[in-house]
Design a protein around this motif. Structure first.
Motif, PDB file in Angstrom:
ATOM      1  N   MET A   1       1.820  57.510  79.987  1.00 21.13           N
ATOM      2  CA  MET A   1       1.601  56.078  80.075  1.00 21.13           C
ATOM      3  C   MET A   1       1.156  55.694  81.480  1.00 21.13           C
ATOM      4  O   MET A   1       0.349  54.798  81.653  1.00 21.13           O
ATOM      5  CB  MET A   1       2.894  55.369  79.678  1.00 21.13           C
ATOM      6  N   ASP A   2       1.695  56.377  82.475  1.00 21.52           N
ATOM      7  CA  ASP A   2       1.340  56.054  83.846  1.00 21.52           C
ATOM      8  C   ASP A   2      -0.116  56.392  84.124  1.00 21.52           C
ATOM      9  O   ASP A   2      -0.784  55.695  84.887  1.00 21.52           O
ATOM     10  CB  ASP A   2       2.271  56.786  84.817  1.00 21.52           C
ATOM     11  N   ALA A   3      -0.622  57.459  83.513  1.00 25.80           N
ATOM     12  CA  ALA A   3      -2.032  57.822  83.710  1.00 25.80           C
ATOM     13  C   ALA A   3      -2.947  56.734  83.165  1.00 25.80           C
ATOM     14  O   ALA A   3      -3.976  56.416  83.782  1.00 25.80           O
ATOM     15  CB  ALA A   3      -2.322  59.153  83.037  1.00 25.80           C
ATOM     16  N   LEU A   4      -2.570  56.145  82.034  1.00 25.21           N
ATOM     17  CA  LEU A   4      -3.367  55.043  81.496  1.00 25.21           C
ATOM     18  C   LEU A   4      -3.322  53.829  82.417  1.00 25.21           C
ATOM     19  O   LEU A   4      -4.332  53.137  82.589  1.00 25.21           O
ATOM     20  CB  LEU A   4      -2.868  54.662  80.104  1.00 25.21           C
ATOM     21  N   CYS A   5      -2.168  53.576  83.006  1.00 29.46           N
ATOM     22  CA  CYS A   5      -2.059  52.458  83.941  1.00 29.46           C
ATOM     23  C   CYS A   5      -2.977  52.659  85.143  1.00 29.46           C
ATOM     24  O   CYS A   5      -3.637  51.718  85.591  1.00 29.46           O
ATOM     25  CB  CYS A   5      -0.617  52.290  84.404  1.00 29.46           C
ATOM     26  N   VAL A   6      -3.027  53.868  85.654  1.00 29.12           N
ATOM     27  CA  VAL A   6      -3.892  54.149  86.807  1.00 29.12           C
ATOM     28  C   VAL A   6      -5.353  53.993  86.416  1.00 29.12           C
ATOM     29  O   VAL A   6      -6.156  53.427  87.154  1.00 29.12           O
ATOM     30  CB  VAL A   6      -3.605  55.562  87.368  1.00 29.12           C
ATOM     31  N   TYR A   7      -5.710  54.495  85.216  1.00 27.04           N
ATOM     32  CA  TYR A   7      -7.094  54.362  84.755  1.00 27.04           C
ATOM     33  C   TYR A   7      -7.476  52.890  84.622  1.00 27.04           C
ATOM     34  O   TYR A   7      -8.525  52.456  85.108  1.00 27.04           O
ATOM     35  CB  TYR A   7      -7.283  55.082  83.416  1.00 27.04           C
ATOM     36  N   PHE A   8      -6.623  52.106  83.949  1.00 30.15           N
ATOM     37  CA  PHE A   8      -6.940  50.700  83.773  1.00 30.15           C
ATOM     38  C   PHE A   8      -6.897  49.934  85.085  1.00 30.15           C
ATOM     39  O   PHE A   8      -7.624  48.961  85.263  1.00 30.15           O
ATOM     40  CB  PHE A   8      -6.023  50.058  82.738  1.00 30.15           C
ATOM     41  N   TRP A   9      -6.055  50.366  86.026  1.00 35.88           N
ATOM     42  CA  TRP A   9      -6.031  49.729  87.340  1.00 35.88           C
ATOM     43  C   TRP A   9      -7.376  49.891  88.027  1.00 35.88           C
ATOM     44  O   TRP A   9      -7.889  48.956  88.628  1.00 35.88           O
ATOM     45  CB  TRP A   9      -4.922  50.355  88.200  1.00 35.88           C
ATOM     46  N   ALA A  10      -7.958  51.076  87.910  1.00 32.97           N
ATOM     47  CA  ALA A  10      -9.243  51.326  88.559  1.00 32.97           C
ATOM     48  C   ALA A  10     -10.405  50.679  87.810  1.00 32.97           C
ATOM     49  O   ALA A  10     -11.386  50.261  88.417  1.00 32.97           O
ATOM     50  CB  ALA A  10      -9.473  52.826  88.685  1.00 32.97           C
ATOM     51  N   ALA A  11     -10.302  50.584  86.497  1.00 31.07           N
ATOM     52  CA  ALA A  11     -11.442  50.145  85.697  1.00 31.07           C
ATOM     53  C   ALA A  11     -11.352  48.693  85.231  1.00 31.07           C
ATOM     54  O   ALA A  11     -12.315  48.190  84.653  1.00 31.07           O
ATOM     55  CB  ALA A  11     -11.566  51.054  84.483  1.00 31.07           C
ATOM     56  N   THR A  12     -10.260  48.006  85.486  1.00 31.35           N
ATOM     57  CA  THR A  12     -10.070  46.669  84.923  1.00 31.35           C
ATOM     58  C   THR A  12     -11.130  45.688  85.376  1.00 31.35           C
ATOM     59  O   THR A  12     -11.706  44.968  84.556  1.00 31.35           O
ATOM     60  CB  THR A  12      -8.675  46.130  85.274  1.00 31.35           C
ATOM     61  N   SER A  13     -11.416  45.627  86.660  1.00 30.79           N
ATOM     62  CA  SER A  13     -12.375  44.630  87.132  1.00 30.79           C
ATOM     63  C   SER A  13     -13.763  44.892  86.561  1.00 30.79           C
ATOM     64  O   SER A  13     -14.457  43.955  86.148  1.00 30.79           O
ATOM     65  CB  SER A  13     -12.415  44.602  88.657  1.00 30.79           C
ATOM     66  N   LEU A  14     -14.180  46.142  86.511  1.00 34.05           N
ATOM     67  CA  LEU A  14     -15.494  46.462  85.949  1.00 34.05           C
ATOM     68  C   LEU A  14     -15.533  46.181  84.448  1.00 34.05           C
ATOM     69  O   LEU A  14     -16.488  45.570  83.949  1.00 34.05           O
ATOM     70  CB  LEU A  14     -15.837  47.927  86.221  1.00 34.05           C
ATOM     71  N   LEU A  15     -14.499  46.586  83.729  1.00 31.12           N
ATOM     72  CA  LEU A  15     -14.453  46.343  82.290  1.00 31.12           C
ATOM     73  C   LEU A  15     -14.439  44.849  81.969  1.00 31.12           C
ATOM     74  O   LEU A  15     -15.129  44.385  81.063  1.00 31.12           O
ATOM     75  CB  LEU A  15     -13.226  47.016  81.673  1.00 31.12           C
ATOM     76  N   PHE A  16     -13.647  44.100  82.716  1.00 28.56           N
ATOM     77  CA  PHE A  16     -13.533  42.669  82.481  1.00 28.56           C
ATOM     78  C   PHE A  16     -14.873  41.981  82.730  1.00 28.56           C
ATOM     79  O   PHE A  16     -15.305  41.137  81.933  1.00 28.56           O
ATOM     80  CB  PHE A  16     -12.442  42.086  83.386  1.00 28.56           C
ATOM     81  N   THR A  17     -15.556  42.351  83.799  1.00 32.02           N
ATOM     82  CA  THR A  17     -16.857  41.758  84.115  1.00 32.02           C
ATOM     83  C   THR A  17     -17.889  42.115  83.047  1.00 32.02           C
ATOM     84  O   THR A  17     -18.620  41.242  82.558  1.00 32.02           O
ATOM     85  CB  THR A  17     -17.335  42.238  85.494  1.00 32.02           C
TER      86      THR A  17
END
Length: 102
Positions: A1-17
Motif C-alpha cells: 500500500m505504501d508503494a502505491l502512496c509513493v507512486y500517487f504522490w509523485a504522479a498526482t499533480s500530472l494525473l490531475f492536470t
C-alpha cells in the motif's frame, strides 16, 4: 500500500492536470489561454493537499482496521483464570535475621 502512496504522490499533480484538461476536451468546452494558465496556477497551489490525499486514505483504512480489532477484542467475554491450590506461605528472610551491633 505504501508503494502505491509513493507512486500517487509523485504522479498526482500530472494525473490531475491531464484528467482535467482531457475532460474539458472531451466535453467540447472552449479553453482559452487565460483559463489554461489560471488552471495550472491553481493546480500548483493544490499540489500539497493532492499529494497528501493518498496518505489520508491509507491512514483512514489503517484506523478502520484498528477499530475493528479493538472492537473484536473488547467484545470477547472476560477471561477468569482458574483457581489453583494455595501456595504455602514462604518464611520471610527478615524473621530470623539477627543484627549484631559492635
Amino acid at each position: 500500500m505504501d508503494a502505491l502512496c509513493v507512486y500517487f504522490w509523485a504522479a498526482t499533480s500530472l494525473l490531475f492536470t491531464c484528467l482535467t484538461f482531457g475532460l474539458v476536451a472531451v466535453l467540447g468546452q472552449p479553453l482559452s489561454p487565460g483559463q489554461a494558465f489560471t488552471s495550472l496556477a491553481l493546480f500548483n497551489v493544490l499540489i500539497a493537499p493532492l499529494n497528501a490525499f493518498p496518505w489520508v486514505i491509507n491512514g483512514v483504512l489503517e484506523a478502520l482496521v484498528s477499530v475493528r480489532r479493538v472492537e473484536a477484542y473488547l467484545s470477547q467475554p472476560a477471561h477468569v483464570p482458574a483457581v489453583t491450590a494455595a501456595l504455602p506461605a514462604m518464611p520471610s528472610p527478615t524473621n530470623k535475621a539477627k543484627l549484631n551491633r559492635q
